[in-house]
Design an enzyme around this catalytic site. Structure first.
Site, short mmCIF file in Angstrom:
data_model
loop_
_atom_site.label_atom_id
_atom_site.label_comp_id
_atom_site.label_asym_id
_atom_site.label_seq_id
_atom_site.Cartn_x
_atom_site.Cartn_y
_atom_site.Cartn_z
CG HIS A 246 -18.50 137.71 -47.33
ND1 HIS A 246 -17.34 137.06 -46.81
CD2 HIS A 246 -18.85 139.21 -47.65
CE1 HIS A 246 -16.93 138.03 -47.52
NE2 HIS A 246 -17.28 139.35 -48.08
CB CYS A 263 -19.07 142.32 -46.92
SG CYS A 263 -19.08 142.65 -48.96
#
Length: 289
Positions: A246, A263
Site C-alpha cells: 500500500h 506491510c
C-alpha cells in the site's frame, strides 16, 4: 507476526480472508539503527511556504512626486518565481535536483521536494561559483546552474526507482506477478517476464517482519484505514493475512528512517495507483531476499 517459509500458504475461504484483512493493518514505526538505504533521509516539507501578504502602498504626500520604481535586469515577478527555498516543491525543484545530479552534487533521484539535502547541494554549487552560500536558489545561482548543465531528460527527472531493480526471482518470470525484493528494496510489476513498472518499497521492522514466499492478492481496498492502528493505507492490496502492499505517506516523508508493521510500503502514489488498477484478486505476489 510470524515469518513464513517460502512454501505457498494453504488457501483459506475467501470470506475468512476478507474478514481477516479488514481487521488488521499496518502503521509506520521508527527505525533507529544505522545502515538503512537512505539513513540520511530527511522529512520533506509538504507544501511551499505561502508568500507574505501584500500590503497597500501608501499614497504619496501632497505636492510630492511618487518615487520611481527601481529598475533591475529582470522584472520583479520573474525574479520572485525563480527563488527556491527549503519547503518548495514542484517541477522546478525536480529540475534543480536533476541538474545538480549532472554535476555530481546531488546523489539521489529527484523528488520535487526542497529539503536539507538539496540545500546542502546548492550551497556546494554556490561555493564553487563564488556566490553567497545561502542554500536557496536566487536568480543568479539559477542562471549559473543552467549555463553549466544541460536540459534534463525525462528519465533523469523521473527515474523508474531511486534504487536499482533487483534481479527477478525465477517465480516472477511467468504470468502477471508483483515481484518484491528485500535485497534491493524494490517492487517490480512483471508481466510475462517483462518489467512494466518499478518502485521503491520498505518493509516491517525486525520485530514485525514482512513474510517471504509466494502469495496471491486476496483483497483490495482503495481507501483502506487500519482498524488496529487507525492509520490510512491507500491502495491496499492484501496478500498475507493483514500484510498488504500500500501507499505510505510516512515512507514518502521519512524514507527508510521508518518501517511498517509488516506491510510493504510504497512512496510513489502515482505508481501504486496504476498498479492497484492493473492488479486483480488472485494476482501472484512473490516476496524474496
Amino acid at each position: 507476526m510470524r515469518r513464513s517459509s517460502g512454501r505457498r500458504a494453504v488457501p483459506v475461504a475467501a470470506a475468512v480472508l476478507v474478514v481477516a484483512a479488514l481487521a488488521v493493518g499496518c502503521r509506520p514505526v521508527t527505525v533507529t539503527r544505522t545502515g538503512a538505504p537512505d539513513s540520511k533521509g530527511v522529512r520533506y516539507a509538504p507544501t511551499t511556504p505561502a508568500p507574505p501578504p501584500l500590503t497597500a502602498r501608501p499614497a504619496p504626500a501632497r505636492h510630492t512626486a511618487p518615487a520611481r520604481p527601481h529598475r533591475t535586469g529582470h522584472p520583479a515577478p520573474r525574479a520572485a518565481r525563480a527563488v527556491l527555498v527549503v519547503g518548495s516543491r514542484g517541477a522546478q525543484v525536480r529540475e534543480l535536483q536533476a541538474r545538480l545530479t549532472q554535476l555530481g552534487l546531488f546523489d539521489r533521484a529527484p523528488t520535487g521536494y526542497y529539503a536539507s539535502v538539496t540545500a546542502t547541494a546548492v550551497r556546494t554549487f554556490q561555493k564553487h561559483q563564488g556566490l553567497p552560500r545561502t542554500g536557496t536558489v536566487q536568480p543568479a545561482a539559477w542562471r549559473a546552474l543552467r549555463a553549466r548543465t544541460r536540459e534534463p531528460s525525462r528519465t533523469e527527472l523521473y527515474p523508474p526507482t531511486t534504487r536499482p531493480v533487483g534481479v527477478p526471482d525465477p517465480r516472477c518470470l511467468r504470468g502477471r506477478v508483483i515481484c518484491i525484493s528485500k535485497r534491493s528494496n524494490t517492487l517490480a510489476w512483471v508481466v510475462d517476464g517483462r518489467v512494466v513498472s518499478a518502485m521503491d518499497v520498505r518493509f516491517g521492522s525486525q520485530y514485525t517482519p514482512t513474510r517471504e514466499g509466494t502469495f496471491a492478492i486476496a483483497f483490495k481496498s482503495r481507501r483502506h484505514v487500519s482498524t488496529l492502528y487507525h492509520t490510512a493505507m491507500p491502495y491496499a492490496m492484501f496478500f498475507s493475512g493483514g500484510q498488504a502492499v500500500h501507499y505510505s505517506a510516512d515512507f514518502a516523508a521519512r524514507g527508510y528512517r521508518g518501517a511498517s508493521h509488516g506491510c510493504v510500503n510504497v512512496r510513489d502514489k502515482d505508481k501504486i495507483a496504476s498498479l492497484f488498477a492493473a492488479v486483480h484478486r488472485g494476482t501472484k505476489v512473490v516476496v524474496y531476499h
